[in-house]
Design a protein around this motif. Structure first.
Motif, PDB file in Angstrom:
ATOM      1  N   LEU A   1      32.023  46.601  38.934  1.00  0.00           N
ATOM      2  CA  LEU A   1      32.436  47.841  40.019  1.00  0.00           C
ATOM      3  C   LEU A   1      31.034  48.092  40.590  1.00  0.00           C
ATOM      4  O   LEU A   1      30.076  48.060  40.194  1.00  0.00           O
ATOM      5  CB  LEU A   1      32.704  49.003  38.917  1.00  0.00           C
ATOM      6  N   PRO A   2      31.143  48.687  41.886  1.00  0.00           N
ATOM      7  CA  PRO A   2      30.321  49.284  42.543  1.00  0.00           C
ATOM      8  C   PRO A   2      29.601  50.456  41.772  1.00  0.00           C
ATOM      9  O   PRO A   2      30.211  51.225  40.968  1.00  0.00           O
ATOM     10  CB  PRO A   2      30.645  49.948  44.147  1.00  0.00           C
ATOM     11  N   MET A   3      28.188  50.609  42.153  1.00  0.00           N
ATOM     12  CA  MET A   3      27.337  51.707  41.224  1.00  0.00           C
ATOM     13  C   MET A   3      28.245  53.170  41.651  1.00  0.00           C
ATOM     14  O   MET A   3      28.005  53.982  40.733  1.00  0.00           O
ATOM     15  CB  MET A   3      26.123  51.810  41.890  1.00  0.00           C
ATOM     16  N   HIS A   4      28.679  53.515  42.829  1.00  0.00           N
ATOM     17  CA  HIS A   4      29.148  54.877  42.793  1.00  0.00           C
ATOM     18  C   HIS A   4      30.556  55.148  41.891  1.00  0.00           C
ATOM     19  O   HIS A   4      30.810  56.102  41.500  1.00  0.00           O
ATOM     20  CB  HIS A   4      29.604  54.935  44.616  1.00  0.00           C
ATOM     21  N   SER A   5      31.390  53.844  41.882  1.00  0.00           N
ATOM     22  CA  SER A   5      32.308  54.048  40.802  1.00  0.00           C
ATOM     23  C   SER A   5      31.899  54.237  39.298  1.00  0.00           C
ATOM     24  O   SER A   5      32.432  55.012  38.814  1.00  0.00           O
ATOM     25  CB  SER A   5      33.320  52.670  40.926  1.00  0.00           C
ATOM     26  N   LEU A   6      30.788  53.529  39.030  1.00  0.00           N
ATOM     27  CA  LEU A   6      30.244  53.626  37.482  1.00  0.00           C
ATOM     28  C   LEU A   6      29.636  55.348  37.505  1.00  0.00           C
ATOM     29  O   LEU A   6      30.173  55.504  36.582  1.00  0.00           O
ATOM     30  CB  LEU A   6      29.176  52.676  37.156  1.00  0.00           C
ATOM     31  N   VAL A   7      29.053  55.839  38.430  1.00  0.00           N
ATOM     32  CA  VAL A   7      28.569  57.098  38.546  1.00  0.00           C
ATOM     33  C   VAL A   7      29.632  58.059  38.366  1.00  0.00           C
ATOM     34  O   VAL A   7      29.512  59.146  37.667  1.00  0.00           O
ATOM     35  CB  VAL A   7      27.448  57.583  39.523  1.00  0.00           C
ATOM     36  N   SER A   8      30.843  57.748  39.173  1.00  0.00           N
ATOM     37  CA  SER A   8      32.129  58.837  39.026  1.00  0.00           C
ATOM     38  C   SER A   8      32.559  58.652  37.719  1.00  0.00           C
ATOM     39  O   SER A   8      32.981  59.758  37.234  1.00  0.00           O
ATOM     40  CB  SER A   8      32.895  58.215  40.367  1.00  0.00           C
ATOM     41  N   ILE A   9      32.768  57.485  37.155  1.00  0.00           N
ATOM     42  CA  ILE A   9      33.254  57.524  35.715  1.00  0.00           C
ATOM     43  C   ILE A   9      32.441  58.324  34.834  1.00  0.00           C
ATOM     44  O   ILE A   9      33.018  58.783  33.914  1.00  0.00           O
ATOM     45  CB  ILE A   9      33.454  56.053  35.406  1.00  0.00           C
ATOM     46  N   SER A  10      31.241  57.980  35.185  1.00  0.00           N
ATOM     47  CA  SER A  10      30.453  58.699  33.821  1.00  0.00           C
ATOM     48  C   SER A  10      30.294  60.161  34.065  1.00  0.00           C
ATOM     49  O   SER A  10      30.401  60.766  32.874  1.00  0.00           O
ATOM     50  CB  SER A  10      28.787  58.230  34.182  1.00  0.00           C
ATOM     51  N   CYS A  11      30.453  60.853  35.240  1.00  0.00           N
ATOM     52  CA  CYS A  11      30.278  62.113  35.462  1.00  0.00           C
ATOM     53  C   CYS A  11      31.601  62.662  35.015  1.00  0.00           C
ATOM     54  O   CYS A  11      32.011  63.757  34.413  1.00  0.00           O
ATOM     55  CB  CYS A  11      30.438  62.527  37.040  1.00  0.00           C
ATOM     56  N   SER A  12      33.048  61.818  35.256  1.00  0.00           N
ATOM     57  CA  SER A  12      34.348  62.373  34.670  1.00  0.00           C
ATOM     58  C   SER A  12      34.090  62.218  33.216  1.00  0.00           C
ATOM     59  O   SER A  12      34.780  63.293  32.713  1.00  0.00           O
ATOM     60  CB  SER A  12      35.272  61.238  35.192  1.00  0.00           C
ATOM     61  N   TYR A  13      33.675  61.486  32.741  1.00  0.00           N
ATOM     62  CA  TYR A  13      33.620  61.366  31.130  1.00  0.00           C
ATOM     63  C   TYR A  13      32.855  62.562  30.636  1.00  0.00           C
ATOM     64  O   TYR A  13      33.369  63.291  29.683  1.00  0.00           O
ATOM     65  CB  TYR A  13      33.107  60.314  30.516  1.00  0.00           C
TER      66      TYR A  13
END
Length: 139
Positions: free
Chosen positions: A10-22
């Motif tokens: 996954l691109p970095m922005h998707s990983l950051v988004s998932i992390s923030c959502s979690y």
């Protein structure tokens, strides 16, 4: 030639988004939203059971119509279902709400054969952002 690099990561922005959502889900915000949505579920169920279903049962006993009364599926999740037996009756229920709300509330019937005959229903999904006034308006 040039090497081709292919990656399924996954691109970095998707990983950051998932992390923030979690973090939101497991943190105070998530806890608050869960409390609010389950408060709405209890409020909805209380209104349906006290106002709608008891009224339907009273009318069914007064008028031997031969139709089964509306029932609330036993669920404490935000996904609630009202069983409105009969395809035509379920469609009419949804259309009546659409007309009475002047086109502001649209429910879609779940009809047989998608569900067993006699178990036709309307699914209602409650959210933490729904107000008690909106739930009252729905009912």
């Amino acid at each position: 030639g040039r090497p081709i690099i292919y990656s399924t990561s996954l691109p970095m922005h998707s990983l950051v988004s998932i992390s923030c959502s979690y973090e939101t889900i497991v943190g105070n915000v998530g806890n608050t939203l869960r409390r609010e949505v389950f408060d709405r579920v209890q409020f909805f169920r209380r209104l349906v059971l006290d106002d709608i279903i008891s009224h339907c049962h009273k009318n069914d006993s007064d008028h031997d119509s031969g139709t089964t009364a509306i029932a609330l599926v036993d669920s404490f999740s935000p996904i609630q279902a009202l069983v409105v037996p009969g395809n035509t009756r379920c469609v009419d229920f949804c259309n009546r709400l659409w007309n009475q709300s002047k086109g502001s509330i649209r429910l879609y019937p779940i009809r047989s054969p998608t569900v067993p005959k006699g178990q036709e229903r309307v699914r209602i999904v409650l959210h933490s952002h729904n107000t008690r006034e909106q739930i009252r308006y729905l009912l």
